[in-house]
Design a protein around this motif. Sequence first.
Motif, PDB file in Angstrom:
ATOM      1  N   ARG A   4       0.874  -1.168   0.000  1.00 35.26           N
ATOM      2  CA  ARG A   4       0.000   0.000   0.000  1.00 35.26           C
ATOM      3  C   ARG A   4       0.913   1.220   0.000  1.00 35.26           C
ATOM      4  O   ARG A   4       1.748   1.365   0.885  1.00 35.26           O
ATOM      5  N   ASP A   7      -4.100   7.092  -7.507  1.00 36.45           N
ATOM      6  CA  ASP A   7      -5.509   7.099  -7.111  1.00 36.45           C
ATOM      7  C   ASP A   7      -5.548   6.797  -5.619  1.00 36.45           C
ATOM      8  O   ASP A   7      -5.290   5.663  -5.220  1.00 36.45           O
ATOM      9  N   GLN A  50      -7.828   6.159  -3.713  1.00 36.37           N
ATOM     10  CA  GLN A  50      -8.779   5.096  -3.385  1.00 36.37           C
ATOM     11  C   GLN A  50      -8.235   3.715  -3.754  1.00 36.37           C
ATOM     12  O   GLN A  50      -8.809   2.703  -3.369  1.00 36.37           O
ATOM     13  N   SER A  51      -7.140   3.696  -4.505  1.00 34.04           N
ATOM     14  CA  SER A  51      -6.536   2.439  -4.940  1.00 34.04           C
ATOM     15  C   SER A  51      -5.013   2.537  -4.871  1.00 34.04           C
ATOM     16  O   SER A  51      -4.338   2.587  -5.900  1.00 34.04           O
ATOM     17  N   GLN A 109      -2.771   0.356  -3.967  1.00 31.08           N
ATOM     18  CA  GLN A 109      -2.064  -0.917  -3.956  1.00 31.08           C
ATOM     19  C   GLN A 109      -1.042  -0.999  -5.092  1.00 31.08           C
ATOM     20  O   GLN A 109      -1.305  -0.564  -6.201  1.00 31.08           O
ATOM     21  N   TYR A 156       2.832  -0.051 -10.183  1.00 29.12           N
ATOM     22  CA  TYR A 156       1.581   0.595  -9.800  1.00 29.12           C
ATOM     23  C   TYR A 156       0.734   0.773 -11.049  1.00 29.12           C
ATOM     24  O   TYR A 156       1.094   1.528 -11.953  1.00 29.12           O
ATOM     25  N   LYS A 157      -0.347   0.040 -11.113  1.00 27.92           N
ATOM     26  CA  LYS A 157      -1.282   0.106 -12.243  1.00 27.92           C
ATOM     27  C   LYS A 157      -0.587  -0.057 -13.585  1.00 27.92           C
ATOM     28  O   LYS A 157      -0.842   0.665 -14.540  1.00 27.92           O
ATOM     29  N   ASP A 178       0.511  -4.579   2.467  1.00 25.19           N
ATOM     30  CA  ASP A 178      -0.951  -4.573   2.538  1.00 25.19           C
ATOM     31  C   ASP A 178      -1.403  -5.947   3.016  1.00 25.19           C
ATOM     32  O   ASP A 178      -1.670  -6.842   2.226  1.00 25.19           O
ATOM     33  N   ILE A 229      -4.691  -7.667   1.688  1.00 25.50           N
ATOM     34  CA  ILE A 229      -4.643  -8.300   0.372  1.00 25.50           C
ATOM     35  C   ILE A 229      -3.788  -9.554   0.414  1.00 25.50           C
ATOM     36  O   ILE A 229      -4.162 -10.589  -0.120  1.00 25.50           O
TER      37      ILE A 229
END
Length: 68
Positions: free
Chosen positions: A13, A23, A25-26, A28, A46-47, A61, A64
Amino acid sequence: MNKQHLTAGTLLRYTGKPFEGLDPQSPQAEFLGYNSNGWTGIWINYKGGIRFVSLSDVEVDHAINLTQ
């Protein structure tokens, strides 16, 4: 964070300073590896983008990682 906790694929995280494309809200990311010059910088995915961040800007995290 202690370096012994991280292995390739560990889910993290991001808790550091916001960067372009983050983001909240995301937050991770996936741990990819350590910087070869020391243990304070790490590479994350990341993404779908690879970023170099400070080890102090991430935490494992557990929510998860426990479900996988």
